[in-house]
Design an enzyme around this catalytic site. Structure first.
Site, PDB file in Angstrom:
ATOM      1  N   THR A 133       0.802  -1.223  -0.148  1.00 55.55           N
ATOM      2  CA  THR A 133       0.034  -0.009   0.124  1.00 55.55           C
ATOM      3  C   THR A 133       0.895   1.272   0.044  1.00 55.55           C
ATOM      4  O   THR A 133       1.801   1.172   0.605  1.00 55.55           O
ATOM      5  CB  THR A 133      -1.117  -0.121   1.329  1.00 55.55           C
ATOM      6  OG1 THR A 133      -1.397   1.075   1.479  1.00 55.55           O
ATOM      7  CG2 THR A 133      -0.138  -0.346   2.736  1.00 55.55           C
ATOM      8  N   TYR A 176      -1.932  -0.607  10.861  1.00 55.39           N
ATOM      9  CA  TYR A 176      -2.025  -1.123   9.572  1.00 55.39           C
ATOM     10  C   TYR A 176      -0.694  -0.654   8.642  1.00 55.39           C
ATOM     11  O   TYR A 176      -0.072  -1.767   7.905  1.00 55.39           O
ATOM     12  CB  TYR A 176      -3.284  -0.554   8.849  1.00 55.39           C
ATOM     13  CG  TYR A 176      -3.547  -0.785   7.343  1.00 55.39           C
ATOM     14  CD1 TYR A 176      -3.721  -2.184   7.057  1.00 55.39           C
ATOM     15  CD2 TYR A 176      -3.121   0.108   6.251  1.00 55.39           C
ATOM     16  CE1 TYR A 176      -3.844  -2.431   5.618  1.00 55.39           C
ATOM     17  CE2 TYR A 176      -3.264  -0.137   4.899  1.00 55.39           C
ATOM     18  CZ  TYR A 176      -3.552  -1.626   4.510  1.00 55.39           C
ATOM     19  OH  TYR A 176      -3.861  -1.788   3.452  1.00 55.39           O
TER      20      TYR A 176
END
Ligand SMILES: NC(=O)c1ccc[n+]([C@@H]2O[C@H](COP(=O)([O-])OP(=O)(O)OC[C@H]3O[C@@H](n4cnc5c(N)ncnc54)[C@H](O)[C@@H]3O)[C@@H](O)[C@H]2O)c1
Length: 356
Positions: A133, A176
């Site tokens: 990501t 995350y």
């Protein structure tokens, strides 16, 4: 490989194959005649419908193992069958990672290590593409942003025009960000240290059909779903945040090319998104909706959320150079396709949180 014990590789393994991106990838693979092995624990609300749709559409070309990435024995068995591996299964929401950082770490970092170890144990190693990501770059410290109309832009005009390259320093923010960042680094290191034919996609915002978007993840689908239902949308921050949105079919093209041409990307991470030509602020995207779907959004505002980047746009030049990929589907076309899918689909499940 122990031929007395292990099966011959007979399928493309897609972890998280029932999820939004995994479903689109599995569909494309099965439609081209490949057998697909899906490993997914169906923890994301709604994705069981993607799996049912894949099985109804492709029959026995779709083979599903409903199990957890944290289960090493299951992962070993799936990897033994894999001709190529797309690793997408993950706890995907920053918000959920703040509620339970340990579970987030166990799935995203521990689960990825399980997969890497299973591949390392195999004599003939299949290509691996891992979906990381843009969050690994954090809030892009050191870059100054200014407002320009309804959007944030970097003060540096060259950066604004080209986007963020892979030379951007890593800066993990949120559990995350840390767990995906750790997995990203493990994949690159297994390529470096153990010679695995593996690459990392650092992805910006992906959208399209089969996305069960919520407030916590998948905001484009979430916005469209709310507007189509006549429900208000909450914008966290001031709505000037910019993302380079990428339609999922374009991402699937890139994933398939990467696996085919793995030697061109082995050991490297590439930034993948819609690029500067598909960059939009939240406000600008919402402004398109009355024209595209005939509904005007009702908007509320709340505080910024941890780790939210004011601006992120990918420079996809490295991916173009190495494997010849570039995005094709523009924002209006992609939003129209997503709206048609949402219109043709029963209301999404009530759960608004992403379970890990
Ligand atoms: N969608 C985006 O905009 C985006 C952006 C950047 C990175 N990514 C990454 O791409 C990947 C796919 O994202 P997506 O949008 O399709 O998300 P998704 O939630 O739709 O798909 C993830 C799938 O993984 C499964 N899963 C979760 N935990 C699992 C576990 N412990 N064991 C087995 N399966 C498990 C879920 O049930 C789900 O089907 C993720 O790794 C995500 O971090 C997505």
């Amino acid at each position: 490989m122990n031929i007395l014990r292990d099966p011959e590789p007979d399928a493309v393994l897609v972890t998280g194959g029932a999820g939004f991106i995994g479903c689109n990838l599995a569909h494309r693979l099965a439609a081209s005649g490949r057998r697909v092995l899906i490993l997914d624990n169906l923890s994301r609300a709604g994705v069981e419908r993607n799996l049912a749709w894949l099985q109804a559409t492709h029959g026995d070309r779709i083979d599903a193992v409903v199990a957890d990435l944290r289960d090493r024995a299951v992962v070993d068995a799936c990897v033994a069958r894999a001709q190529a591996i797309f690793h997408l299964a993950a706890q995907v929401a920053v918000t959920t990672s703040l509620d339970d950082p340990a579970a987030d770490f166990a799935v995203n970092a521990g689960g990825t290590l399980n997969l890497l170890e299973a591949i390392r144990a195999r004599g003939d190693r299949p290509p691996l593409v891992f979906t990381s990501t843009n969050k690994v770059y954090g809030k892009l410290p050191g870059i100054r942003f200014v407002t320009h109309g309804e959007r944030y832009v970097p003060h540096d005009a060259r950066l604004a025009a080209r986007g963020v390259t892979e030379a951007q320093p890593l800066n993990f923010v949120s559990p995350y960000g840390c767990s995906k960042g750790a997995a990203d680094q493990y994949v690159l290191d297994y390529a470096r240290t153990f010679g695995l034919p593996a690459t990392v996609f650092r992805m910006s915002c992906i959208y399209g059909p089969h996305q069960f978007g919520t407030e916590d993840q998948g905001w484009v689908a979430h916005f469209l779903k709310r507007v189509l239902a006549g429900d208000p949308i909450t914008l966290y921050g001031d709505g000037r945040q910019v993302r380079d949105v990428l339609y999922v079919d374009d991402l699937v093209d890139a994933l398939l090319l990467a696996a085919e041409r793995i030697t061109a990307l082995q050991g490297d991470a590439v930034n993948i998104g819609g690029g500067p030509e598909n960059a939009t602020s939240l406000h600008e995207l919402l402004d398109r909706l009355p024209r595209l779907i005939g509904r005007k959004p009702v908007v509320r505002y709340a505080e910024w959320r941890p780790g939210d980047q004011p601006w992120y746009v990918s420079d996809t030049g490295l991916c173009t150079t190495r494997i010849g990929w570039r995005p094709r589907v523009g924002i209006d076309e992609g939003l129209g396709r997503l709206a048609r899918w949402l219109g043709a689909t029963a209301p999404a499940p009530a759960a608004h949180r992403v379970a890990s």
